[in-house]
Design a protein around this motif. Structure first.
Motif, PDB file in Angstrom:
ATOM      1  N   GLU A 219       1.077  -1.310  -0.055  1.00 53.01           N
ATOM      2  CA  GLU A 219      -0.278  -0.003   0.134  1.00 53.01           C
ATOM      3  C   GLU A 219       0.719   1.367  -0.034  1.00 53.01           C
ATOM      4  O   GLU A 219       0.492   2.333   0.001  1.00 53.01           O
ATOM      5  N   ASP A 220       2.210   0.963   0.184  1.00 56.54           N
ATOM      6  CA  ASP A 220       2.927   2.014   0.303  1.00 56.54           C
ATOM      7  C   ASP A 220       2.945   2.944  -1.195  1.00 56.54           C
ATOM      8  O   ASP A 220       3.136   2.239  -2.275  1.00 56.54           O
ATOM      9  N   PRO A 221       3.028   4.333  -1.199  1.00 57.49           N
ATOM     10  CA  PRO A 221       3.127   4.951  -2.410  1.00 57.49           C
ATOM     11  C   PRO A 221       4.714   4.435  -3.316  1.00 57.49           C
ATOM     12  O   PRO A 221       5.392   4.489  -2.789  1.00 57.49           O
ATOM     13  N   LYS A 222       4.769   4.763  -4.354  1.00 57.95           N
ATOM     14  CA  LYS A 222       5.438   4.055  -5.431  1.00 57.95           C
ATOM     15  C   LYS A 222       6.469   5.432  -6.420  1.00 57.95           C
ATOM     16  O   LYS A 222       5.717   6.403  -6.666  1.00 57.95           O
ATOM     17  N   GLY A 223       7.295   4.710  -6.486  1.00 55.15           N
ATOM     18  CA  GLY A 223       8.322   5.696  -7.749  1.00 55.15           C
ATOM     19  C   GLY A 223       8.795   4.729  -8.733  1.00 55.15           C
ATOM     20  O   GLY A 223       9.056   3.773  -9.036  1.00 55.15           O
ATOM     21  N   ASP A 224       9.254   5.287  -9.600  1.00 52.77           N
ATOM     22  CA  ASP A 224       9.617   4.612 -10.756  1.00 52.77           C
ATOM     23  C   ASP A 224      11.065   4.428 -10.549  1.00 52.77           C
ATOM     24  O   ASP A 224      11.784   4.839  -9.961  1.00 52.77           O
ATOM     25  N   VAL A 225      11.611   3.020 -11.019  1.00 51.44           N
ATOM     26  CA  VAL A 225      12.993   2.495 -10.921  1.00 51.44           C
ATOM     27  C   VAL A 225      13.589   3.725 -12.838  1.00 51.44           C
ATOM     28  O   VAL A 225      12.746   3.156 -13.829  1.00 51.44           O
ATOM     29  N   GLU A 226      14.557   4.213 -12.103  1.00 51.10           N
ATOM     30  CA  GLU A 226      14.996   5.167 -13.428  1.00 51.10           C
ATOM     31  C   GLU A 226      16.556   3.900 -14.656  1.00 51.10           C
ATOM     32  O   GLU A 226      15.925   5.447 -15.479  1.00 51.10           O
ATOM     33  N   ASN A 227      16.376   2.827 -13.870  1.00 48.97           N
ATOM     34  CA  ASN A 227      17.467   2.796 -14.664  1.00 48.97           C
ATOM     35  C   ASN A 227      16.979   0.993 -15.265  1.00 48.97           C
ATOM     36  O   ASN A 227      16.417   0.354 -14.558  1.00 48.97           O
ATOM     37  N   GLU A 228      18.661   0.535 -15.643  1.00 47.97           N
ATOM     38  CA  GLU A 228      18.775  -0.880 -16.104  1.00 47.97           C
ATOM     39  C   GLU A 228      18.996  -1.817 -14.420  1.00 47.97           C
ATOM     40  O   GLU A 228      19.442  -1.853 -13.844  1.00 47.97           O
ATOM     41  N   ASP A 229      17.617  -2.682 -14.338  1.00 45.11           N
ATOM     42  CA  ASP A 229      18.005  -3.831 -13.702  1.00 45.11           C
ATOM     43  C   ASP A 229      18.500  -4.687 -14.190  1.00 45.11           C
ATOM     44  O   ASP A 229      19.403  -6.073 -13.489  1.00 45.11           O
ATOM     45  N   PHE A 230      18.609  -5.341 -15.769  1.00 47.55           N
ATOM     46  CA  PHE A 230      19.279  -5.986 -16.348  1.00 47.55           C
ATOM     47  C   PHE A 230      20.212  -6.393 -17.403  1.00 47.55           C
ATOM     48  O   PHE A 230      20.303  -4.871 -18.458  1.00 47.55           O
ATOM     49  N   ALA A 231      21.290  -5.938 -17.942  1.00 51.39           N
ATOM     50  CA  ALA A 231      22.542  -5.853 -18.943  1.00 51.39           C
ATOM     51  C   ALA A 231      23.221  -7.294 -19.687  1.00 51.39           C
ATOM     52  O   ALA A 231      22.804  -8.098 -18.895  1.00 51.39           O
ATOM     53  N   SER A 232      23.006  -7.210 -21.157  1.00 50.01           N
ATOM     54  CA  SER A 232      24.086  -8.277 -20.892  1.00 50.01           C
ATOM     55  C   SER A 232      25.468  -7.894 -22.734  1.00 50.01           C
ATOM     56  O   SER A 232      24.181  -6.658 -23.093  1.00 50.01           O
ATOM     57  N   MET A 233      26.201  -8.107 -22.698  1.00 50.39           N
ATOM     58  CA  MET A 233      26.998  -8.174 -23.851  1.00 50.39           C
ATOM     59  C   MET A 233      27.891  -8.367 -24.163  1.00 50.39           C
ATOM     60  O   MET A 233      28.378  -9.825 -23.135  1.00 50.39           O
ATOM     61  N   LEU A 234      28.197  -8.639 -25.837  1.00 47.42           N
ATOM     62  CA  LEU A 234      29.078  -9.228 -26.401  1.00 47.42           C
ATOM     63  C   LEU A 234      30.272  -8.479 -26.368  1.00 47.42           C
ATOM     64  O   LEU A 234      29.732  -7.404 -26.628  1.00 47.42           O
ATOM     65  N   CYS A 235      31.483  -8.675 -26.190  1.00 49.60           N
ATOM     66  CA  CYS A 235      32.343  -7.888 -26.775  1.00 49.60           C
ATOM     67  C   CYS A 235      33.529  -9.023 -27.294  1.00 49.60           C
ATOM     68  O   CYS A 235      33.667 -10.194 -28.076  1.00 49.60           O
ATOM     69  N   SER A 236      34.457  -7.769 -28.218  1.00 48.20           N
ATOM     70  CA  SER A 236      36.072  -8.777 -28.833  1.00 48.20           C
ATOM     71  C   SER A 236      37.192  -7.895 -27.523  1.00 48.20           C
ATOM     72  O   SER A 236      37.223  -6.901 -27.332  1.00 48.20           O
ATOM     73  N   PHE A 237      37.787  -9.120 -27.734  1.00 50.23           N
ATOM     74  CA  PHE A 237      39.310  -8.183 -26.710  1.00 50.23           C
ATOM     75  C   PHE A 237      39.980  -8.050 -27.611  1.00 50.23           C
ATOM     76  O   PHE A 237      40.120  -8.577 -29.506  1.00 50.23           O
ATOM     77  N   LYS A 238      41.090  -7.113 -27.706  1.00 49.87           N
ATOM     78  CA  LYS A 238      42.498  -6.860 -28.446  1.00 49.87           C
ATOM     79  C   LYS A 238      42.935  -8.560 -29.121  1.00 49.87           C
ATOM     80  O   LYS A 238      43.349  -8.916 -29.652  1.00 49.87           O
ATOM     81  N   SER A 239      42.958  -8.913 -27.580  1.00 50.11           N
ATOM     82  CA  SER A 239      43.993 -10.162 -28.141  1.00 50.11           C
ATOM     83  C   SER A 239      43.246 -10.861 -29.512  1.00 50.11           C
ATOM     84  O   SER A 239      43.648 -12.468 -30.293  1.00 50.11           O
ATOM     85  N   GLY A 240      41.986 -10.680 -29.706  1.00 50.59           N
ATOM     86  CA  GLY A 240      41.042 -12.002 -30.235  1.00 50.59           C
ATOM     87  C   GLY A 240      40.032 -12.597 -29.553  1.00 50.59           C
ATOM     88  O   GLY A 240      39.248 -13.120 -31.272  1.00 50.59           O
ATOM     89  N   ALA A 241      40.577 -12.683 -28.909  1.00 47.76           N
ATOM     90  CA  ALA A 241      38.623 -14.178 -27.869  1.00 47.76           C
ATOM     91  C   ALA A 241      37.921 -12.619 -28.063  1.00 47.76           C
ATOM     92  O   ALA A 241      37.756 -12.321 -28.193  1.00 47.76           O
ATOM     93  N   THR A 242      36.795 -13.915 -28.105  1.00 47.31           N
ATOM     94  CA  THR A 242      35.506 -12.588 -27.374  1.00 47.31           C
ATOM     95  C   THR A 242      35.244 -12.539 -26.203  1.00 47.31           C
ATOM     96  O   THR A 242      35.610 -14.213 -25.258  1.00 47.31           O
ATOM     97  N   GLY A 243      33.382 -12.335 -25.462  1.00 46.26           N
ATOM     98  CA  GLY A 243      33.380 -11.893 -24.751  1.00 46.26           C
ATOM     99  C   GLY A 243      32.351 -12.047 -24.503  1.00 46.26           C
ATOM    100  O   GLY A 243      31.962 -11.460 -25.513  1.00 46.26           O
ATOM    101  N   THR A 244      31.014 -12.736 -23.573  1.00 47.18           N
ATOM    102  CA  THR A 244      29.309 -12.961 -23.319  1.00 47.18           C
ATOM    103  C   THR A 244      29.628 -12.424 -22.025  1.00 47.18           C
ATOM    104  O   THR A 244      30.443 -13.088 -20.639  1.00 47.18           O
TER     105      THR A 244
END
Ligand SMILES: NC(=O)c1ccc[n+]([C@@H]2O[C@H](COP(=O)([O-])OP(=O)(O)OC[C@H]3O[C@@H](n4cnc5c(N)ncnc54)[C@H](O)[C@@H]3O)[C@@H](O)[C@H]2O)c1
Length: 390
Positions: A236-261
């Protein structure tokens, strides 16, 4: 003769208490140290925390105005352990006063704030440290040595994740972590930052990224009362908006040539504090998870039909572990990592030797975060540009 180093702690919440306890344990944990930390002053806006600072932690004094602590003549080093929105003004003032600064991660809450803090410290020429404490886990340090020695061969893939349940309760209060002007970004600033720092530490530079985000709990009960940092509201408490992300994912490349998730979430139900990585190479693999931080899984490619992952337990043959527990498989804990990082920073200052992770490495982390933010907008791969321009 050990060098006395006067310490100010700004904000005696979770992290302020952890670092203060680390200082108190320093003499008994590290008798060979060349310094003695002195708990001079704690700043907190809450009276109860100021009382605890003096009565329970033994600070010489406690003040409500952090500027007073930062500018005090008997302070050499400032620990910034307040919420993210206070990091930059605290660091700017500490640097201007010529103090060395330890800041909790991520330093501010947005990449440009981390950069501002880095520049202020660089301009003032003061020593810096950032609280990427998992880099100091003895088995993570061992993993880095194994990778650098070539034991895994050429690194082909890195998988990082920080899945935490701290925000999974929809009645969890709308505290500073969920507000853009206070915490900055969400899961990326708070916990993906740890995963990125681990990946850079273990495998090296990340050069391009693409990713996505989501906010799974869009509203939360508003906090009432001053001390409700990790509290719970009622339906029953008053609510406010969450203003940033709860979840984030990312694919990446490393300088070495390796991949990342990478995956990070503060609201998933199940993984309680799964700050984990897997590193895959042409000759073997490693896997580590904070939930079992005294275990490192090691796979070695052999002709042996019985090959498989081996569990290496923590023990005093690995860096720093013996300060806390002798022998093999006697586990250490989370706060011990902060004791190691604080000891290492103070020792570097006392002996005038190099230290990392510093604010420079914090900028490396947010340079990747900025590319990820760019990719949320462009919905495409984005290059990682060094925000420090070096
Ligand atoms: N390295 C890690 O693993 C880790 C873990 C948790 C938090 N953190 C970081 O530590 C920082 C603090 O987080 P926390 O969880 O300890 O927060 P918290 O909410 O538990 O504590 C914050 C403290 O700061 C005090 N404070 C608020 N405004 C202040 C002001 N103007 N002056 C002085 N004190 C003030 C509050 O009263 C409180 O005692 C954040 O930057 C967070 O990202 C790092």
């Amino acid at each position: 003769m050990k060098k006395p180093l006067g310490v100010a702690v700004l904000g005696l919440g979770w992290m302020g208490q952890v670092h203060s306890r680390a200082m108190l344990r320093m003499p008994s944990l590290f008798p060979e140290r060349s310094f003695d930390p002195v708990l001079v002053v704690c700043a907190d806006t809450e009276q109860e925390r100021r009382d605890r600072a003096v009565n329970d932690f033994g600070f010489q004094r406690a003040v409500s105005d952090w500027r007073e602590a930062v500018e005090a003549d008997d302070v050499d080093i400032v620990w910034v352990t307040a919420p993210n929105m206070l990091h930059v003004p605290m660091i700017e003032a500490a640097a201007a006063a010529g103090k060395a600064v330890f800041s909790e991660k991520p330093i501010g809450g947005k990449p440009e704030q981390t950069l501002t803090a880095f520049k202020a410290a660089e301009k003032a020429g003061v020593r810096t440290a950032v609280g990427y404490n998992y880099l100091w886990a003895p088995l993570v340090l061992h993993a880095r040595e194994l990778i650098a020695s070539g034991a895994l061969g050429e690194i082909t893939h890195y998988r990082g994740r920080f899945l935490s349940m701290y925000g999974s309760d929809e009645m969890g209060l709308l505290t500073w972590r969920f507000i853009l002007d206070q915490g900055g970004y969400g899961a990326t600033s708070d916990i993906l930052s740890h995963s990125i720092s681990l990946a850079q530490f273990l495998v090296g530079e990340i050069t391009e990224v693409v990713g996505m985000r989501n906010t799974t709990i869009p509203q939360r009960p508003l906090p009432t009362g001053a001390a409700s940092h990790y509290g719970r509201g009622k339906p029953e408490d008053p609510k406010g908006d969450v203003e940033n992300e709860d979840f984030a994912s990312m694919l990446c490349s490393f300088k070495s040539g390796a991949t990342g998730t990478f995956e990070s979430s503060r609201t998933m139900v199940g993984p309680e504090s799964q700050n984990a990585f897997e590193v895959y190479g042409t000759k073997g693999a490693l896997s580590w998870n904070l939930e079992k931080m005294n275990e490192l899984q090691y796979y070695r490619l052999t002709e042996d039909p019985n090959s498989g992952y081996t569990t290496i337990y923590g023990g005093d043959r690995f860096p720093f572990h013996g300060a806390f527990a002798p022998g093999q498989a006697n586990p250490i804990g989370l706060e011990d990592l902060m004791a190691i990082e604080d000891y290492s920073f103070l020792e570097a200052i006392a002996s005038d030797s190099p230290f990392s992770p510093s604010f420079r490495e914090a900028v490396d982390v947010v340079s990747v975060q900025q590319a990820l933010i760019n990719s949320w907008e462009s919905r495409a791969w984005e290059p990682v540009v060094d925000l420090a321009g070096k």
